[in-house]
Design a protein around this motif. Sequence first.
Motif, PDB file in Angstrom:
ATOM      1  N   UNK A  45       0.814  -1.215   0.000  1.00  0.00           N
ATOM      2  CA  UNK A  45       0.000   0.000   0.000  1.00  0.00           C
ATOM      3  C   UNK A  45       0.844   1.261   0.000  1.00  0.00           C
ATOM      4  N   UNK A  46       1.995   1.216   0.634  1.00  0.00           N
ATOM      5  CA  UNK A  46       2.823   2.415   0.748  1.00  0.00           C
ATOM      6  C   UNK A  46       3.422   2.857  -0.585  1.00  0.00           C
ATOM      7  N   UNK A  47       3.257   2.057  -1.615  1.00  0.00           N
ATOM      8  CA  UNK A  47       3.702   2.458  -2.954  1.00  0.00           C
ATOM      9  C   UNK A  47       2.713   3.430  -3.615  1.00  0.00           C
ATOM     10  N   UNK A  48       1.560   3.649  -2.931  1.00  0.00           N
ATOM     11  CA  UNK A  48       0.484   4.439  -3.526  1.00  0.00           C
ATOM     12  C   UNK A  48      -0.006   5.468  -2.521  1.00  0.00           C
ATOM     13  N   UNK A  49      -0.795   6.405  -2.993  1.00  0.00           N
ATOM     14  CA  UNK A  49      -1.444   7.341  -2.091  1.00  0.00           C
ATOM     15  C   UNK A  49      -2.506   6.607  -1.260  1.00  0.00           C
ATOM     16  N   UNK A  50      -2.809   7.115  -0.063  1.00  0.00           N
ATOM     17  CA  UNK A  50      -3.817   6.453   0.775  1.00  0.00           C
ATOM     18  C   UNK A  50      -5.199   6.385   0.146  1.00  0.00           C
ATOM     19  N   UNK A  51      -5.532   7.319  -0.749  1.00  0.00           N
ATOM     20  CA  UNK A  51      -6.837   7.266  -1.397  1.00  0.00           C
ATOM     21  C   UNK A  51      -6.859   6.254  -2.541  1.00  0.00           C
ATOM     22  N   UNK A  52      -5.697   5.735  -2.921  1.00  0.00           N
ATOM     23  CA  UNK A  52      -5.621   4.729  -3.980  1.00  0.00           C
ATOM     24  C   UNK A  52      -5.628   3.312  -3.413  1.00  0.00           C
ATOM     25  N   UNK A  53      -4.784   3.059  -2.418  1.00  0.00           N
ATOM     26  CA  UNK A  53      -4.664   1.735  -1.812  1.00  0.00           C
ATOM     27  C   UNK A  53      -4.596   1.886  -0.300  1.00  0.00           C
ATOM     28  N   UNK A  54      -5.521   1.225   0.383  1.00  0.00           N
ATOM     29  CA  UNK A  54      -5.562   1.261   1.834  1.00  0.00           C
ATOM     30  C   UNK A  54      -5.473  -0.133   2.422  1.00  0.00           C
ATOM     31  N   UNK A  55      -5.702  -0.216   3.715  1.00  0.00           N
ATOM     32  CA  UNK A  55      -5.571  -1.471   4.457  1.00  0.00           C
ATOM     33  C   UNK A  55      -6.848  -1.700   5.264  1.00  0.00           C
ATOM     34  N   UNK A  56      -7.339  -2.934   5.206  1.00  0.00           N
ATOM     35  CA  UNK A  56      -8.486  -3.351   6.014  1.00  0.00           C
ATOM     36  C   UNK A  56      -7.959  -4.198   7.174  1.00  0.00           C
ATOM     37  N   UNK A  57      -8.258  -3.778   8.388  1.00  0.00           N
ATOM     38  CA  UNK A  57      -7.843  -4.500   9.591  1.00  0.00           C
ATOM     39  C   UNK A  57      -9.001  -5.373  10.048  1.00  0.00           C
ATOM     40  N   UNK A  58      -8.850  -6.675   9.892  1.00  0.00           N
ATOM     41  CA  UNK A  58      -9.853  -7.629  10.369  1.00  0.00           C
ATOM     42  C   UNK A  58      -9.304  -8.275  11.630  1.00  0.00           C
ATOM     43  N   UNK A  59      -9.960  -8.025  12.759  1.00  0.00           N
ATOM     44  CA  UNK A  59      -9.430  -8.501  14.039  1.00  0.00           C
ATOM     45  C   UNK A  59      -9.223 -10.016  14.049  1.00  0.00           C
ATOM     46  N   UNK A  60     -10.106 -10.758  13.414  1.00  0.00           N
ATOM     47  CA  UNK A  60      -9.990 -12.213  13.396  1.00  0.00           C
ATOM     48  C   UNK A  60      -8.679 -12.661  12.766  1.00  0.00           C
ATOM     49  N   UNK A  61      -8.212 -11.925  11.778  1.00  0.00           N
ATOM     50  CA  UNK A  61      -7.028 -12.334  11.034  1.00  0.00           C
ATOM     51  C   UNK A  61      -5.722 -11.833  11.629  1.00  0.00           C
ATOM     52  N   UNK A  62      -5.749 -10.753  12.410  1.00  0.00           N
ATOM     53  CA  UNK A  62      -4.482 -10.132  12.827  1.00  0.00           C
ATOM     54  C   UNK A  62      -4.267 -10.088  14.338  1.00  0.00           C
ATOM     55  N   UNK A  63      -5.236 -10.493  15.151  1.00  0.00           N
ATOM     56  CA  UNK A  63      -5.149 -10.293  16.595  1.00  0.00           C
ATOM     57  C   UNK A  63      -3.920 -10.936  17.226  1.00  0.00           C
ATOM     58  N   UNK A  64      -3.446 -12.038  16.657  1.00  0.00           N
ATOM     59  CA  UNK A  64      -2.371 -12.860  17.206  1.00  0.00           C
ATOM     60  C   UNK A  64      -0.977 -12.280  16.960  1.00  0.00           C
ATOM     61  N   UNK A  65      -0.863 -11.323  16.048  1.00  0.00           N
ATOM     62  CA  UNK A  65       0.431 -10.834  15.569  1.00  0.00           C
ATOM     63  C   UNK A  65       1.162 -10.063  16.667  1.00  0.00           C
ATOM     64  N   UNK A  66       2.368 -10.490  17.079  1.00  0.00           N
ATOM     65  CA  UNK A  66       3.084  -9.763  18.135  1.00  0.00           C
ATOM     66  C   UNK A  66       3.441  -8.340  17.730  1.00  0.00           C
ATOM     67  N   UNK A  67       3.465  -8.064  16.428  1.00  0.00           N
ATOM     68  CA  UNK A  67       3.741  -6.704  15.972  1.00  0.00           C
ATOM     69  C   UNK A  67       2.500  -5.913  15.637  1.00  0.00           C
ATOM     70  N   UNK A  68       1.338  -6.380  16.089  1.00  0.00           N
ATOM     71  CA  UNK A  68       0.061  -5.805  15.657  1.00  0.00           C
ATOM     72  C   UNK A  68      -0.013  -4.300  15.870  1.00  0.00           C
ATOM     73  N   UNK A  69       0.256  -3.836  17.070  1.00  0.00           N
ATOM     74  CA  UNK A  69      -0.006  -2.427  17.369  1.00  0.00           C
ATOM     75  C   UNK A  69       0.995  -1.512  16.680  1.00  0.00           C
ATOM     76  N   UNK A  70       2.225  -1.972  16.524  1.00  0.00           N
ATOM     77  CA  UNK A  70       3.180  -1.198  15.750  1.00  0.00           C
ATOM     78  C   UNK A  70       2.781  -1.109  14.287  1.00  0.00           C
ATOM     79  N   UNK A  71       2.219  -2.198  13.746  1.00  0.00           N
ATOM     80  CA  UNK A  71       1.801  -2.199  12.348  1.00  0.00           C
ATOM     81  C   UNK A  71       0.550  -1.352  12.130  1.00  0.00           C
ATOM     82  N   UNK A  72      -0.349  -1.340  13.108  1.00  0.00           N
ATOM     83  CA  UNK A  72      -1.503  -0.442  13.006  1.00  0.00           C
ATOM     84  C   UNK A  72      -1.027   1.002  12.994  1.00  0.00           C
ATOM     85  N   UNK A  73      -0.073   1.316  13.855  1.00  0.00           N
ATOM     86  CA  UNK A  73       0.480   2.675  13.879  1.00  0.00           C
ATOM     87  C   UNK A  73       1.144   3.004  12.539  1.00  0.00           C
TER      88      UNK A  73
END
Length: 273
Positions: free
Chosen positions: A165-193
Amino acid sequence: MEQLTNWNRLSLNQITTDMLSLPQAVDACVRADVPSIALWRHKIAETGLAAASRLIRDSGLRVSSLCRGGMFPAATAEARRERMDDNRRAVDEAAELGTGVLVLVCGPAPDRDIAGARRMVEEAIAELVPYAESCGVCLGIEPLHPMYAAERSVINLLSQASEIAEQYRPDQVGIVVDAFHVWWDPGLYGQIERAAGRIVGYHVSDWIVPTPDLLMGRGMMGDGVIELRRIREAVEAAGYRGPIEVEIFNRAVWDLPVDESLALIKSRYLEHV
């Protein structure tokens, strides 16, 4: 992004009531005072795009997203072209239905070459971006749990989604955070930031223990182990104030009478999200 109150952010992801037709789901949302709905393409196809668009407009519901585009990797160039054609149709549908977000479930590898499949995903998104932008639609990459890599998506981490996504503007490509898929990730909160300003959706359900079924075993909010409110607060701190979709694949939930299901969703949403 429209600023919504917490209650007004609730959106019924249509898969949560998969046994209903689109008209039935829309009518149920109106009766339950649920302000938004997230639509699935197979339900749109049943109703017809023009009829679905009229139905949504007449109901007064907001459309939080359309699911899904993606499924980009394929074994042959011809198959990849067919998938790109289908993704352009998905963009058209999102624009007609009045949502600015097309959710991308990026697809599995057609063979054992998972790295090659990830390159196919990046190449396909690069090709699709100009068309989506011309239609006013943002492509929302949704990373799926790693156990979905062989069947549904080779994009499994928020970090992978951000790298694309970072190759594009935020209005072109964004990220969907689905709690079911990402809750386990030890880097979750840093990646959300890291995704600040680029998050275009937040999906909620719960991870039941023991897990009854990887696909069809999502739980109602509060029935599992996910820190839904903490994740929601992190997503908000990263700038997302849009709709929060309740997305539950679970036959027991599908089999509930719809008014009972929506009443439970509203209660659990307020208590746990």
